[in-house]
Design an enzyme around this catalytic site. Structure first.
Site, mmCIF file in Angstrom:
data_model
loop_
_atom_site.group_PDB
_atom_site.id
_atom_site.type_symbol
_atom_site.label_atom_id
_atom_site.label_comp_id
_atom_site.label_asym_id
_atom_site.label_seq_id
_atom_site.Cartn_x
_atom_site.Cartn_y
_atom_site.Cartn_z
ATOM 1 N N LYS A 1 -13.898 0.342 -3.771
ATOM 2 C CA LYS A 1 -14.871 0.923 -2.830
ATOM 3 C C LYS A 1 -15.927 1.708 -3.614
ATOM 4 O O LYS A 1 -17.130 1.566 -3.375
ATOM 5 C CB LYS A 1 -14.171 1.892 -1.878
ATOM 6 C CG LYS A 1 -13.295 1.242 -0.848
ATOM 7 C CD LYS A 1 -12.847 2.320 0.137
ATOM 8 C CE LYS A 1 -11.796 1.834 1.081
ATOM 9 N NZ LYS A 1 -11.193 2.928 1.839
ATOM 10 N N GLU B 1 0.831 -1.215 0.000
ATOM 11 C CA GLU B 1 0.000 0.000 0.000
ATOM 12 C C GLU B 1 0.861 1.259 0.000
ATOM 13 O O GLU B 1 0.436 2.306 -0.477
ATOM 14 C CB GLU B 1 -0.933 0.024 1.232
ATOM 15 C CG GLU B 1 -2.296 -0.578 0.954
ATOM 16 C CD GLU B 1 -3.364 -0.261 1.993
ATOM 17 O OE1 GLU B 1 -3.017 0.146 3.119
ATOM 18 O OE2 GLU B 1 -4.545 -0.443 1.686
ATOM 19 N N HIS C 1 8.670 -26.410 1.341
ATOM 20 C CA HIS C 1 8.032 -27.506 0.596
ATOM 21 C C HIS C 1 6.944 -26.954 -0.312
ATOM 22 O O HIS C 1 5.966 -27.625 -0.621
ATOM 23 C CB HIS C 1 7.450 -28.529 1.579
ATOM 24 C CG HIS C 1 8.506 -29.115 2.455
ATOM 25 N ND1 HIS C 1 9.046 -30.360 2.258
ATOM 26 C CD2 HIS C 1 9.175 -28.578 3.513
ATOM 27 C CE1 HIS C 1 9.986 -30.585 3.162
ATOM 28 N NE2 HIS C 1 10.079 -29.514 3.937
HETATM 29 O O1 PA5 Z 1 -3.242 1.714 5.832
HETATM 30 C C1 PA5 Z 1 -4.373 2.138 5.671
HETATM 31 O O2 PA5 Z 1 -4.653 3.340 5.801
HETATM 32 C C2 PA5 Z 1 -5.511 1.205 5.321
HETATM 33 O O3 PA5 Z 1 -5.084 -0.095 5.131
HETATM 34 C C3 PA5 Z 1 -6.572 1.229 6.422
HETATM 35 O O4 PA5 Z 1 -5.982 0.804 7.623
HETATM 36 C C4 PA5 Z 1 -7.763 0.322 6.102
HETATM 37 O O5 PA5 Z 1 -8.300 0.669 4.872
HETATM 38 C C5 PA5 Z 1 -8.832 0.446 7.176
HETATM 39 O O6 PA5 Z 1 -9.240 1.759 7.320
HETATM 40 P P1 PA5 Z 1 -10.029 2.285 8.574
HETATM 41 O O7 PA5 Z 1 -9.171 2.157 9.772
HETATM 42 O O8 PA5 Z 1 -10.326 3.714 8.257
HETATM 43 O O9 PA5 Z 1 -11.281 1.469 8.694
#
Ligand code: PA5
Length: 490
Positions: free
Chosen positions: A457, A305, A349
């Site tokens: 989303k 990410e 493995h």
């Molecule tokens: O790193 C991030 O910002 C995302 O992975 C969020 O943690 C994830 O989308 C969850 O978001 P939230 O805490 O707003 O529900």
């Protein structure tokens, strides 16, 4: 106190050959880039407003006020003393760090055996998927009166967490009654989001209901284990101070400008050289420890990410001297190494065959543990295994895997943990966070946003008719429907 060590030998040409290994000239060519990354990161980290605006406040989490930590530890102990079960709702950064911590630091089979748990509650992670199977089974089997709920969402809007919370809330309310909110803690943004609004309304009616812990401004989900994960650590009985002490120790090491003194910079520099110059876009994290597999899963999210980005980052310096980072839409990069989580020896493995003989397009990072809190000795009269310790066999398997990779000229490196303790785990997490921040700098992208996640989303919101979807987003979805030829569905 011993510290985590890093062995980078097998990343270099003298070990894996000049085609796949890093040369001194590669390091020299990246020295300026590292110096720039260092001065930029230090400049941003030096001022609170920049840190918060740009999403780097996580770097300060190891230095939180001890009174805050004490209060969290107290709340965790209170929940642990009163309840048999905790349902922890959250996804992405609101889940993976907690799971990683529990699997690394709590005794193995934590939920199964009360002796290992020392009477603390079982933990059930939910809200991290929309798969109805697990939550249905859970709600059929748990006793709501003996169950506490921690709902974690920074935005307070995430569909997976929201949907699970709505179901869990109804389940609690039906069986516990009007005061069900006393069995809920929400960890969310201090001012915005639906979850915060619920907290405000519920706690105004009953101050003991929907207690909440604020998520700090400028700390993104995946960088927030030392913020949103703390209550969970307290519930399962981990000493938060030890974790943060480890993180502080690593923060000191990762503030050095010297490439060969700063493990995060050296890891990031070698990774980028391997990625860019040696065509190794895949990174495999392979802890030789069952308990650290979830930490590898957490790292996958952190790296993917943070560094998997379409556009370059443009740094704009405002008249106030503050920075703003904007995507440079004229510079499409589509960069980012692909992380894969595995574990030794289990995956020797499995994916190891491909690591050794498949395309030479990956770098393996091992995590080696030097001492286990429980070890086992194999009975005598068992041939060559007679009297051998399990822990020793595991270390040997790691060394053997390293050897096999080097023989095939496959670059790899090792993170050496003296043991999987709260202190060393804190070191490990901070190391990965700083290494990822540095990698983002070297790649010239923003490592603290995740715009690509919005696509799915928005599509779901469109199909579910969520109010407030921007018209241009809705138009884009209408203009680009999924195209399906029936002949290709067989
Ligand atoms: O790193 C991030 O910002 C995302 O992975 C969020 O943690 C994830 O989308 C969850 O978001 P939230 O805490 O707003 O529900």
């Amino acid at each position: 106190m011993r510290k985590i060590r890093f062995d980078f030998n097998n990343m270099f040409g003298f070990s894996v050959g000049s085609t796949h290994g890093v040369a001194d000239a590669d390091i020299r060519s990246l020295k300026n880039g590292i110096a720039r990354a260092h001065s930029h990161l230090r400049r941003v980290l030096a001022g609170k407003t920049n840190r918060v605006n740009l999403g780097l406040e996580w770097a300060m989490l190891p230095y939180q006020d001890p009174r805050t930590i004490q209060a969290i530890q107290r709340l965790g102990n209170e929940i642990a003393a009163k309840f048999d079960n905790v349902i922890s709702l959250g996804i992405g950064g609101s889940y993976l760090g907690l799971k990683a911590a529990q699997d690394a630091l709590a005794p193995a089979y934590y939920n199964e055996f009360p002796s290992g748990r020392k009477g603390r509650p079982r933990i059930y992670f939910e809200g991290n998927n929309l798969d109805p199977e697990t939550l249905s089974v859970l709600l059929k089997n748990l006793d709501p009166k003996k169950t506490f709920v921690v709902v974690i969402s920074k935005s307070g809007e995430t569909t997976e967490t929201k949907a699970a919370f709505l179901l869990v809330q109804r389940w609690l309310k039906r069986r516990v009654g009007a005061r069900y909110g006393r069995q809920v803690v929400a960890v969310t943004d201090p001012s915005s989001g639906t979850l915060r609004s619920i907290v405000k309304a519920e706690s105004a009616a009953d101050p003991k209901s929907f207690r909440s812990l604020p998520l700090l401004k400028g700390v993104g989900g995946r960088y927030s284990e030392f913020n949103m994960g703390l209550l969970h650590l307290a519930v399962i009985g981990i000493d938060i101070n030890e974790v943060l002490a480890g993180a502080r120790s690593m923060a000191r090491r990762c503030s050095s400008p010297g490439l060969f003194k700063n493990p995060a910079y050296l890891y990031a520099a070698l990774a980028v050289i391997q990625y860019r110059r040696k065509r190794k876009p895949i990174t495999i994290l392979m802890p030789f420890s069952e308990g650290l597999k979830s930490t590898a899963d957490w790292y996958c999210q952190l790296l993917a990410e943070s560094t998997g980005k379409k556009f370059a980052r443009k740094v704009v310096i405002k008249p106030s001297g503050l920075e703003q980072w904007v995507p440079d839409k004229s510079s499409v990069k589509n960069v980012g190494r692909t992380p894969i989580a595995t574990r030794g020896t289990n995956d020797l493995h499995s994916v190891q065959q491909n690591n050794i003989e498949g395309e030479n397009d990956k770098v393996v990072t091992f995590i080696r543990v030097e001492k286990f809190s429980h070890d086992l000795r194999i009975p005598r009269n068992a041939g060559f295994l007679s009297g051998k310790y399990y822990g020793r066999l595991l270390s040997l398997a790691q060394e053997a895997t390293e050897w096999a990779l080097v023989r095939e000229k496959r670059p790899n490196c090792a993170i050496i943990m003296p043991e999987v303790s709260a202190f060393h785990w804190g070191e490990l997490i901070y190391f990965f966070e700083m290494a990822t921040a540095c990698e983002g700098e070297l790649l010239g992208i923003n490592a603290f946003d995740q715009p690509g996640v919005e696509g799915y989303k928005n599509y779901m919101y469109y199909k579910l008719r969520k109010p407030g979807l921007p018209p241009d987003v809705a138009a884009l979805i209408r203009q680009h429907p999924l195209r399906k030829k029936p002949s290709l569905v067989i």
